[in-house]
Structure formats: structure tokens, C-alpha cells
Design an enzyme around this catalytic site. Structure first.
Site, PDB file in Angstrom:
ATOM      1  N   GLY A  15       0.839  -1.195   0.000  1.00 52.49           N
ATOM      2  CA  GLY A  15       0.000   0.000   0.000  1.00 52.49           C
ATOM      3  C   GLY A  15       0.867   1.235   0.000  1.00 52.49           C
ATOM      4  O   GLY A  15       2.064   1.157   0.278  1.00 52.49           O
ATOM      5  N   CYS A  32       5.338  -5.951   1.264  1.00 54.45           N
ATOM      6  CA  CYS A  32       5.655  -4.522   1.289  1.00 54.45           C
ATOM      7  C   CYS A  32       5.048  -3.844   2.533  1.00 54.45           C
ATOM      8  O   CYS A  32       5.414  -4.189   3.644  1.00 54.45           O
ATOM      9  CB  CYS A  32       5.197  -3.880  -0.024  1.00 54.45           C
ATOM     10  SG  CYS A  32       5.975  -2.293  -0.326  1.00 54.45           S
ATOM     11  N   TYR A  33       4.089  -2.943   2.377  1.00 56.76           N
ATOM     12  CA  TYR A  33       3.474  -2.305   3.551  1.00 56.76           C
ATOM     13  C   TYR A  33       2.923  -3.361   4.505  1.00 56.76           C
ATOM     14  O   TYR A  33       3.007  -3.218   5.731  1.00 56.76           O
ATOM     15  CB  TYR A  33       2.350  -1.362   3.095  1.00 56.76           C
ATOM     16  CG  TYR A  33       1.571  -0.750   4.249  1.00 56.76           C
ATOM     17  CD1 TYR A  33       1.996   0.428   4.849  1.00 56.76           C
ATOM     18  CD2 TYR A  33       0.409  -1.365   4.739  1.00 56.76           C
ATOM     19  CE1 TYR A  33       1.294   0.986   5.916  1.00 56.76           C
ATOM     20  CE2 TYR A  33      -0.298  -0.815   5.802  1.00 56.76           C
ATOM     21  CZ  TYR A  33       0.147   0.365   6.387  1.00 56.76           C
ATOM     22  OH  TYR A  33      -0.550   0.900   7.434  1.00 56.76           O
ATOM     23  N   HIS A  38       7.554  -7.328  -4.369  1.00 56.56           N
ATOM     24  CA  HIS A  38       6.218  -7.770  -4.815  1.00 56.56           C
ATOM     25  C   HIS A  38       6.276  -9.103  -5.567  1.00 56.56           C
ATOM     26  O   HIS A  38       6.646  -9.126  -6.742  1.00 56.56           O
ATOM     27  CB  HIS A  38       5.586  -6.692  -5.707  1.00 56.56           C
ATOM     28  CG  HIS A  38       5.195  -5.482  -4.942  1.00 56.56           C
ATOM     29  ND1 HIS A  38       3.960  -5.337  -4.352  1.00 56.56           N
ATOM     30  CD2 HIS A  38       5.898  -4.376  -4.614  1.00 56.56           C
ATOM     31  CE1 HIS A  38       3.902  -4.182  -3.715  1.00 56.56           C
ATOM     32  NE2 HIS A  38       5.068  -3.577  -3.852  1.00 56.56           N
ATOM     33  N   GLU A  64       3.833 -10.768  -6.633  1.00 57.02           N
ATOM     34  CA  GLU A  64       2.691 -10.919  -7.535  1.00 57.02           C
ATOM     35  C   GLU A  64       2.940 -10.356  -8.932  1.00 57.02           C
ATOM     36  O   GLU A  64       2.191 -10.641  -9.860  1.00 57.02           O
ATOM     37  CB  GLU A  64       1.436 -10.270  -6.914  1.00 57.02           C
ATOM     38  CG  GLU A  64       1.449  -8.745  -6.785  1.00 57.02           C
ATOM     39  CD  GLU A  64       2.152  -8.245  -5.521  1.00 57.02           C
ATOM     40  OE1 GLU A  64       2.988  -8.980  -4.977  1.00 57.02           O
ATOM     41  OE2 GLU A  64       1.879  -7.101  -5.121  1.00 57.02           O
ATOM     42  N   LYS A 103     -13.305 -11.174 -15.165  1.00 59.18           N
ATOM     43  CA  LYS A 103     -13.926 -11.387 -16.482  1.00 59.18           C
ATOM     44  C   LYS A 103     -13.573 -12.752 -17.093  1.00 59.18           C
ATOM     45  O   LYS A 103     -14.446 -13.453 -17.602  1.00 59.18           O
ATOM     46  CB  LYS A 103     -13.456 -10.279 -17.428  1.00 59.18           C
ATOM     47  CG  LYS A 103     -14.198 -10.236 -18.742  1.00 59.18           C
ATOM     48  CD  LYS A 103     -15.450  -9.440 -18.596  1.00 59.18           C
ATOM     49  CE  LYS A 103     -16.198  -9.282 -19.887  1.00 59.18           C
ATOM     50  NZ  LYS A 103     -17.373  -8.423 -19.699  1.00 59.18           N
TER      51      LYS A 103
END
Ligand code: XMP
Length: 509
Positions: A51, A78-79, A165, A167, A365
Site C-alpha cells: 500500500g 511490502c506495507y 512484490h 505478484e 472477467k
């Protein structure tokens, strides 16, 4: 399931996508959620996202620290990592140098999360603050040149922190790390499939609706079609779909939709021919925003009248998708924060006092398309490109008249036929024609012509937020142009739109 706490990172949807790619169900919730709610979810693991905040800011997002007493593995990113370290009494400080972009990660200790990953690997950093001191029980598991504590773990308590990160694709082995967390640390099973989702959701809808009637606004798009199939599977004839033909659809679209739903799927559908009402209201209107407003208002009016005819209806179903919900959830708010209504039927629920059912609200989607396939939806509908609610009205620049609608419909039909034939249909996010408010001179069979100009728009995109004009082969463009000019009376020039979004938009109006 895996619970993802949204601390506001732009990559949150990616974390969810990654987890689901491993057939593990996950849900993103804001940090304000109640500990009892978390317990009721019974998560097998919790991921605290990154974040933009600094944990020392007064208003920085916080989650109830009792999550660390649940004996559930936690992965802080991270955060999220800094929050966890701070919660256990470690220290986080503003670093002198912001670290952003690629970094080489030196793995010091496998610690369960870096299983099978080579000692040096590339990771992606994006942080200002850094961890200075780890609390008792935690040890460093990886470092980069600028960040000594790039990863840490308390393996006894199954708490893991990554300053980078995992991801994003730039962290080359990020997927492996998440996979190890899911299966080795949390003990998740690969049980999230569209079949299991369809079965669970059907049972849940049956239970929730318990014999009452449901109304659904069918647009012909993937989302509302899949919603209809799912609800129909649960409650059969208690579902009534309302399809408003606004006269702004593509060629034969209304007819085909009616056939598919009534004949093949045997779903109750009320086809409302409101073409005249829409076209009369649009007569003389050229301003794009006015067109949109008129169409939106008449849609609501027509829908309300039609819905009023269905006695005893208590529920309204909508095909809202997960990105709509995530984007409208505030990182700092609770689970009750305002949720954006679906833009195609916006404004309906408030006025109609019906209870909402949104069975796709946790799906992305591509998952909706897979679910559609699972439920036996026609391939053409499963892969249908998005089509805007205001339809051809925002693709006819200037006034919308029956004659101009006819011309555009025919032009568009040829374009789609050729795009399908060439195999490009599924590769493109959207492909369509636009009718311009201009005429140009041409020559046909030795005769001067003075006719309309049509523009072709074909774009590639992942989510419509950005889009690039498609590099269609010249041969294909030539065929489309020849066919349109030769076959459609009223068009003597075809141009190709080579603008990307931004700064242009996908639709012209
Ligand atoms: P733009 O033109 O803003 O479009 O780049 C982004 C995506 O949204 C679709 N679109 C709409 N869809 N009602 C809809 O249901 C609308 O009023 C509307 N306007 C644009 C557009 O087709 C593209 O996919």
C-alpha cells in the site's frame, strides 16, 4: 480460502489473480473488517497487501492485530510486511533511498518460502520505508543491495514478510513463492474450479431466494447472460429476464438473443420493443452526453414499467464483477463502503426497492467466461466483445436517425463478419464501425458520388482502461473497405482509426 487484506496497493487484483490461478479461492477485503467476520471466513492463510502509506502516518490503514493470534499463516507484502513487523515490536524507518524497480535478491535462508529457488533471483521493489530491526522470533531470509531486510520470517508462527512484490511478473520466481505459501505453508487444496463455484452458488441462490421471484436486466453481454444462466439453474421459471430493445443494437442482435434464451436455454424472457420511444427521444440530439442521459433515463423508465408487471418479484439480479467492487472499496473503509452500481443498469435498485443478487461479484472477467462455458453458454456469447449500453447511438456521430442506424448496422455487420472470418475476433478487445457526420466525394461506375464516411475501430486491451489500435493486416483492411463501399449504399469512403487510449477513448462519443 485465502483472505487478502487490501492496504491500497495497485497490485492487489494481481495477488488475487495469482492465487486463483492455482485453483485456490481468495477474497479481498478492506482492513477495517471485524475480527469475528475474519474468523467466520475460516481462512487457511492471510495475505497483507502492499500500500502507499507509511505505517507511522496517523491515518495509515490498520487491521485488527488479533489476526496474528488466529494461528493462521500470514504473508505480508511490502506495507503488509512492515505492518506485521511493527505489530510485533520491530522498527520501520524512512529509508534514505527510495527503492523502485528491479533488484537482485540474495536468498539467505529457504525458510520454507523460497523452496527450489536459486540463491540469486530478480525481484521487483517499490517502497520508501524499510525495516530496520526485526522483532524476536523473526530472522532475515533475503536481502538486496539497498535493503538488508528484503524478506523475513518467523517460521515457528508461520509468519512471512516480503518487502518486494511477488505478484508482479518482474519478480521472476514470485509465482513459486506464492505457490509455496499456498500449498506448503497454508495447506490449501486446489478446489476452486468453475464447476465447484457453479454448484456452490446455485445452492446459495436457491437458499437466499427461497421460492421468491427474481428479475434480471439482460443486455446480451457475457456478464448478464452468465448471471441469467446461473440463477436459472438455481430457480428455473422463478427468474424473469427483461430485455429492452432500444433500437440501438447491432444487426439481428435482439432476434438472436431472444432465440438463444427462449428456445435453446428455455429461460423466461420478456422482450420489450421500445425502439420507437428511444428513437423519438433521440431525434435532433447531437450532444454525446445528452444522448447518454436520454438513453439511460428511458431505459430505467421502460425497465420499471416492465418489472412492475411481474407480480411478487422481490429480487433484482445484476452481473457486477469483482473489479467493479474492488475499485469502489476504499482501502480505509469497512466492508459496507459504497459499491458502484453496474453502469448498464445504474440507478435501478435504489428506486425499485428490490433486494440485489450479484452472483458474479467475486469473479474476474476471464473466470466469467469460463463459468459461461461450464454452464453451456453458446461460444459466441462466451467470447462476445463488450458492447456499450447506449449502443450504436454513441457510434453515430451527430444525429441518430433510422436511416443512419441502418447504414451503420450494415457496415458493422460486414466488418464483424470479416473480423470473425480472419480469426481476429477473439484477439481483439473490441472491433466496430463508426459513422461520421461528414460526406465526401467519390466516383463509382463513372458517376460522381457524395456519400458518408465510415471509420473502423479495432483495439487490443486487457481491461479497457488503456487500449492500443490493432495492427490489422492491410489485406484484411482492404477486404473490409472494398466490401463496405461496394455493398453498402450510402458509404463511399472507409478510414481506419489509429489512435490509442489514452489520449483517445475506445468509443468515439
Ligand atoms: P471508452 O470509450 O471510455 O470505453 O474508452 C471503455 C469501455 O467501456 C465501454 N463503454 C460503455 N459501456 N455503457 C457501457 O455499458 C456505456 O455508457 C459505455 N461507454 C463506454 C466501451 O465500449 C469500452 O469497452
Amino acid at each position: 480460502m485465502i483472505l487478502i487484506i487490501d492496504f491500497g496497493s495497485q497490485f492487489n487484483q494481481l495477488i488475487a489473480r495469482r492465487v486463483r490461478e492455482y485453483s485456490v479461492y481468495c477474497q479481498i477485503d478492506p482492513p477495517g473488517i471485524d475480527i469475528e467476520y475474519i474468523k467466520s471466513l475460516n481462512p487457511e492463510g492471510i495475505i497483507l497487501s502492499g500500500g502507499p502509506s507509511s505505517i507511522y502516518e496517523k491515518k495509515s490503514p490498520k487491521i485488527d492485530k488479533r489476526i496474528f493470534d488466529l494461528k493462521v499463516p500470514v504473508l505480508g507484502i511490502c506495507y503488509g510486511m512492515q505492518f506485521m513487523i511493527d505489530a510485533f515490536g520491530g522498527t520501520v524507518k524512512m529509508s534514505k533511498r527510495r527503492e523502485y524497480g528491479f533488484a537482485e535478491l540474495n536468498i539467505r535462508r529457504n525458510a520454507g518460502l523460497f523452496k527450489g529457488i536459486e540463491k540469486r533471483t530478480q525481484c521487483w521493489m517499490s517502497h520508501g520505508d524499510s525495516i530496520q530491526k526485526l522483532p524476536d522470533g523473526f530472522s532475515i531470509t533475503a536481502s538486496t543491495e539497498n535493503t538488508k531486510i528484503a524478506a523475513a520470517a518467523n517460521t515457528k508462527k508461520k509468519l512471512y514478510g516480503l518487502q518486494f512484490h511477488p505478484e508482479v511478473v518482474h519478480t521472476v520466481k514470485g509465482k513459486n513463492m506464492l505457490k509455496t505459501f499456498l500449498f506448503d505453508v497454508c495447506g490449501c487444496k486446489r478446489s476452486w474450479t468453475m464447476k465447484s463455484f457453479a454448484d456452490d452458488t446455485t445452492a446459495r441462490i436457491k437458499d437466499e431466494v427461497s421460492g421468491k421471484k427474481v428479475i434480471l436486466g439482460l443486455s446480451g453481454g457475457v456478464d448478464s447472460s452468465v448471471t441469467a444462466l446461473l440463477i436459472h439453474r438455481a430457480i428455473g421459471k422463478k427468474l424473469t429476464c427483461i430485455f429492452v430493445d432500444n433500437g440501438l443494437l447491432r444487426k439481428d442482435e435482439g432476434k438472436k438473443l431472444k432465440e438463444t434464451f427462449k428456445k435453446h436455454l428455455r429461460i423466461n424472457i420478456r422482450y420489450v420493443n421500445a425502439r420507437r420511444q428511444f428513437l423519438e427521444a433521440l431525434s435532433g440530439v447531437t450532444d454525446p452526453e445528452k444522448k447518454r442521459k436520454i438513453i439511460g433515463k428511458i431505459f430505467v423508465d421502460v425497465f420499471e414499467v416492465e418489472a412492475g408487471k411481474i407480480k411478487g418479484a422481490t429480487f433484482l439480479a445484476q452481473g457486477t464483477l469483482y473489479p467493479d467492487i474492488i475499485e469502489s472499496q476504499s482501502a480505509f473503509g469497512g466492508p459496507t463502503s459504497v459499491i458502484k452500481s453496474h453502469h448498464n443498469v445504474g440507478g435501478l435498485p435504489k428506486k425499485m426497492k428490490l433486494n440485489l443478487i450479484e452472483p458474479l461479484k467475486y469473479l474476474f472477467k476471464d473466470e466469467v467466461r469460463l463459468l459461461g462455458k461450464e454452464l453451456g453458454l453458446d461460444e459466441n456469447l462466451v467470447w462476445r466483445q463488450p458492447f456499450p449500453g447506449p449502443g450504436l447511438a454513441i457510434r453515430i456521430i451527430g444525429e441518430v436517425t433510422p436511416r443512419r442506424l441502418n447504414i451503420l448496422r450494415e457496415v458493422d455487420a460486414i466488418l464483424l463478419e470479416e473480423i470473425r472470418e480472419s480469426g481476429y475476433y477473439r484477439k481483439l478487445w473490441q472491433s466496430f464501425a463508426v459513422l461520421l457526420p461528414l460526406k465526401s466525394v467519390g466516383i463509382m461506375g463513372d458517376k460522381r458520388t457524395y456519400e458518408n464516411i465510415a471509420s473502423i475501430r479495432a483495439v487490443t486491451s486487457k481491461d479497457a482502461m488503456t487500449a492500443d489500435w490493432a495492427r490489422l493486416p492491410h489485406k484484411l483492411l482492404a477486404k473490409i473497405s472494398n466490401r463496405i463501399i461496394n455493398e453498402i449504399r450510402g458509404v463511399n469512403r472507409v478510414v481506419y482509426d489509429i489512435s490509442s487510449k489514452p489520449p483517445s477513448t475506445i468509443e468515439w462519443e
